[in-house]
Design a protein around this motif. Structure first.
Motif, PDB file in Angstrom:
ATOM      1  N   GLN A  92    -107.670 -18.371-109.248  1.00 21.98           N
ATOM      2  CA  GLN A  92    -107.888 -19.745-109.967  1.00 21.98           C
ATOM      3  C   GLN A  92    -106.702 -20.128-110.732  1.00 21.98           C
ATOM      4  O   GLN A  92    -106.117 -21.318-110.626  1.00 21.98           O
ATOM      5  N   MET A  93    -106.132 -19.436-111.527  1.00 22.30           N
ATOM      6  CA  MET A  93    -104.764 -19.531-112.301  1.00 22.30           C
ATOM      7  C   MET A  93    -103.772 -19.587-111.392  1.00 22.30           C
ATOM      8  O   MET A  93    -102.770 -20.489-111.711  1.00 22.30           O
ATOM      9  N   ARG A  94    -103.550 -18.720-110.570  1.00 27.66           N
ATOM     10  CA  ARG A  94    -102.265 -19.006-109.695  1.00 27.66           C
ATOM     11  C   ARG A  94    -102.102 -20.186-108.924  1.00 27.66           C
ATOM     12  O   ARG A  94    -100.961 -20.686-108.491  1.00 27.66           O
ATOM     13  N   LYS A  95    -103.227 -20.763-108.745  1.00 30.96           N
ATOM     14  CA  LYS A  95    -103.205 -22.155-107.976  1.00 30.96           C
ATOM     15  C   LYS A  95    -102.515 -23.201-108.825  1.00 30.96           C
ATOM     16  O   LYS A  95    -101.688 -24.259-108.165  1.00 30.96           O
ATOM     17  N   HIS A  96    -102.420 -22.915-110.175  1.00 37.92           N
ATOM     18  CA  HIS A  96    -101.526 -23.928-110.912  1.00 37.92           C
ATOM     19  C   HIS A  96    -100.491 -23.188-111.688  1.00 37.92           C
ATOM     20  O   HIS A  96     -99.949 -23.750-112.769  1.00 37.92           O
ATOM     21  N   GLY A  97     -99.956 -22.199-111.066  1.00 34.95           N
ATOM     22  CA  GLY A  97     -98.863 -21.572-111.484  1.00 34.95           C
ATOM     23  C   GLY A  97     -98.906 -20.791-113.103  1.00 34.95           C
ATOM     24  O   GLY A  97     -97.943 -20.779-113.566  1.00 34.95           O
ATOM     25  N   ILE A  98    -100.054 -20.366-113.239  1.00 37.49           N
ATOM     26  CA  ILE A  98    -100.293 -19.713-114.317  1.00 37.49           C
ATOM     27  C   ILE A  98    -100.552 -18.127-114.374  1.00 37.49           C
ATOM     28  O   ILE A  98    -101.501 -17.624-113.627  1.00 37.49           O
ATOM     29  N   PRO A  99     -99.515 -17.357-114.778  1.00 37.48           N
ATOM     30  CA  PRO A  99     -99.562 -15.779-114.444  1.00 37.48           C
ATOM     31  C   PRO A  99    -100.768 -15.238-115.398  1.00 37.48           C
ATOM     32  O   PRO A  99    -100.913 -15.855-116.473  1.00 37.48           O
ATOM     33  N   VAL A 100    -101.497 -14.420-114.924  1.00 39.98           N
ATOM     34  CA  VAL A 100    -102.504 -13.583-115.792  1.00 39.98           C
ATOM     35  C   VAL A 100    -101.973 -12.171-115.999  1.00 39.98           C
ATOM     36  O   VAL A 100    -102.028 -11.526-115.087  1.00 39.98           O
ATOM     37  N   ILE A 101    -101.754 -11.650-116.904  1.00 35.46           N
ATOM     38  CA  ILE A 101    -101.238 -10.268-117.238  1.00 35.46           C
ATOM     39  C   ILE A 101    -102.539  -9.671-117.909  1.00 35.46           C
ATOM     40  O   ILE A 101    -103.220 -10.199-118.841  1.00 35.46           O
ATOM     41  N   GLN A 102    -102.994  -8.323-117.274  1.00 37.29           N
ATOM     42  CA  GLN A 102    -103.981  -7.547-117.690  1.00 37.29           C
ATOM     43  C   GLN A 102    -103.553  -6.666-118.640  1.00 37.29           C
ATOM     44  O   GLN A 102    -102.530  -5.764-118.096  1.00 37.29           O
ATOM     45  N   VAL A 103    -104.003  -6.382-119.702  1.00 37.77           N
ATOM     46  CA  VAL A 103    -103.627  -5.247-120.646  1.00 37.77           C
ATOM     47  C   VAL A 103    -104.924  -4.753-121.137  1.00 37.77           C
ATOM     48  O   VAL A 103    -105.991  -5.064-121.543  1.00 37.77           O
ATOM     49  N   ASN A 104    -105.001  -3.186-121.149  1.00 39.08           N
ATOM     50  CA  ASN A 104    -106.150  -2.497-121.493  1.00 39.08           C
ATOM     51  C   ASN A 104    -106.165  -1.855-122.773  1.00 39.08           C
ATOM     52  O   ASN A 104    -104.984  -2.023-123.260  1.00 39.08           O
ATOM     53  N   THR A 105    -107.174  -1.238-123.352  1.00 41.29           N
ATOM     54  CA  THR A 105    -107.304  -0.981-124.689  1.00 41.29           C
ATOM     55  C   THR A 105    -106.930   0.538-124.833  1.00 41.29           C
ATOM     56  O   THR A 105    -107.018   1.015-125.962  1.00 41.29           O
ATOM     57  N   VAL A 106    -106.562   1.345-123.675  1.00 43.37           N
ATOM     58  CA  VAL A 106    -106.182   2.598-123.700  1.00 43.37           C
ATOM     59  C   VAL A 106    -104.653   2.802-123.958  1.00 43.37           C
ATOM     60  O   VAL A 106    -104.231   3.643-124.661  1.00 43.37           O
ATOM     61  N   ASP A 107    -103.807   2.419-122.859  1.00 42.00           N
ATOM     62  CA  ASP A 107    -102.645   2.675-122.845  1.00 42.00           C
ATOM     63  C   ASP A 107    -101.813   1.954-123.990  1.00 42.00           C
ATOM     64  O   ASP A 107    -102.183   0.691-124.556  1.00 42.00           O
ATOM     65  N   PRO A 108    -100.515   2.387-124.085  1.00 41.55           N
ATOM     66  CA  PRO A 108     -99.871   1.692-125.392  1.00 41.55           C
ATOM     67  C   PRO A 108     -99.361   0.354-124.961  1.00 41.55           C
ATOM     68  O   PRO A 108     -98.753   0.292-123.596  1.00 41.55           O
ATOM     69  N   VAL A 109     -99.608  -0.559-125.754  1.00 44.16           N
ATOM     70  CA  VAL A 109     -99.093  -2.053-125.470  1.00 44.16           C
ATOM     71  C   VAL A 109     -97.863  -2.299-124.922  1.00 44.16           C
ATOM     72  O   VAL A 109     -97.515  -2.815-123.691  1.00 44.16           O
ATOM     73  N   ASP A 110     -96.932  -1.362-125.649  1.00 47.45           N
ATOM     74  CA  ASP A 110     -95.507  -1.869-125.114  1.00 47.45           C
ATOM     75  C   ASP A 110     -95.256  -1.206-123.675  1.00 47.45           C
ATOM     76  O   ASP A 110     -94.288  -1.743-122.754  1.00 47.45           O
ATOM     77  N   GLU A 111     -95.751   0.064-123.280  1.00 45.29           N
ATOM     78  CA  GLU A 111     -95.764   0.309-121.900  1.00 45.29           C
ATOM     79  C   GLU A 111     -96.434  -0.433-120.861  1.00 45.29           C
ATOM     80  O   GLU A 111     -95.849  -0.737-119.976  1.00 45.29           O
TER      81      GLU A 111
END
Length: 314
Positions: A284-303
């Motif tokens: 749905q977001m890609r149709k509008h050119g909006i990237p969605v980045i998934q980040v989990n609560t386990v792995d380091p944020v910077d990685e």
């Protein structure tokens, strides 16, 4: 009830601190912030070039002269050599103010293994804010909680980031109080605030789990995208996707249920439902050119940011 300012009341990884958020600045130094999977406008990438017909700061290219071009930019050497009139095109640095919206509402106060989603969201907001400031652009923020919202207008000032992060920490610690939610009304108020702040050529970064976002809010996000760059960072926890292979009790302040994680069919349905919802949201977001980045609560944020956006050379 006033939030107690005692570290023992706010254990690490469940709550965040200003010191921890300030330490996130070191992760904002080497990122390109461009999607590695598809072409996205230079998201958090710093100075933003715009082509101009006329004098600018940087030479862009030489191309055929067209009516209306500034004759002062004609490249006479290329024109003499090719017998066709050519003109130089220059670029200028264009400001890209940023507004970072970070969710610190009740649905974010959850974590099954390492950290809560609210802590991860706070870390992401800090990294994004420092990255924008390092590129010389104005940065502001909105902290969305269940009872109130905090708004800081974009400024090119480190002290503004400090105030923003202080608000994030304050709202993060309020999650211990268990107040009733007025989230729907606050979402509407937030949309009105964003609309007043964001005009055009902004970068809007929205960090949330997107659990309680109505179709009206999604429509609002897509409208903002018409004249701005929008990036959505969806924070997820492993337990939202994979049930543990055991019987356990889950609940909120009102209801409790027993879940049989040993039931393989149930576990598969649960995982498939999560994957389908996430995929539909991204499509749905890609149709509008909006990237969605998934980040989990386990792995380091910077990685995770390195994997999503890539890393610049030192």
């Amino acid at each position: 009830m006033k939030v107690k300012d005692l570290n023992t009341e706010f254990p690490k990884d469940i709550f965040t601190t200003l010191k921890e958020l300030l330490e996130m600045e070191r992760f904002a130094r080497n990122f390109l912030f461009k999607s590695s999977r598809k072409k996205v406008k230079s998201v958090l990438g710093g100075k933003h070039a715009s082509k101009l017909r006329g004098r600018g700061l940087y030479f862009e290219e030489v191309r055929n002269y067209v009516q209306g071009d500034d004759i002062r930019n004609i490249d006479w050497k290329v024109t003499a050599r090719t017998k066709v009139t050519h003109t130089r095109v220059f670029s200028e640095e264009k400001e890209k103010p940023a507004l970072i919206i970070v969710d610190q509402s009740k649905s974010m106060f959850f974590g099954s293994k390492q950290r809560t989603k609210s802590v991860v969201a706070a870390e992401l907001a800090a990294i994004a804010a420092f990255k924008v400031l390092k590129q010389g652009d104005r940065v502001g923020g909105i902290v969305l909680a269940d009872q109130e919202i905090d708004v800081l207008k974009p400024k090119r000032d480190r002290r503004n980031i400090l105030r923003f992060l202080e608000k994030v920490v304050s709202r993060n610690r309020e999650l211990i109080e268990g107040k009733s939610t007025l989230f729907g009304d606050l979402l509407k108020e937030t949309m009105a605030k964003v609309q007043n702040l964001v005009t055009h050529d902004y970068l809007v970064v929205l960090i949330s789990d997107f659990h309680r976002y109505s179709p009206e809010v999604i429509q609002f996000i897509t409208r903002i995208k018409h004249h701005n760059d929008v990036v959505l960072i969806k924070v997820t926890d492993p337990l939202e996707q994979d049930l543990p292979p055991a019987k356990f009790v889950a609940g909120d302040t009102e209801t409790q249920i027993t879940i049989d994680g040993k039931n393989n069919k149930l576990r598969k349905q649960f995982a498939d439902g999560f994957d389908m919802d996430l995929s539909d949201f991204k499509i749905q977001m890609r149709k509008h050119g909006i990237p969605v980045i998934q980040v989990n609560t386990v792995d380091p944020v910077d990685e995770q940011l390195k994997e999503a956006f890539g890393q610049s050379r030192k």
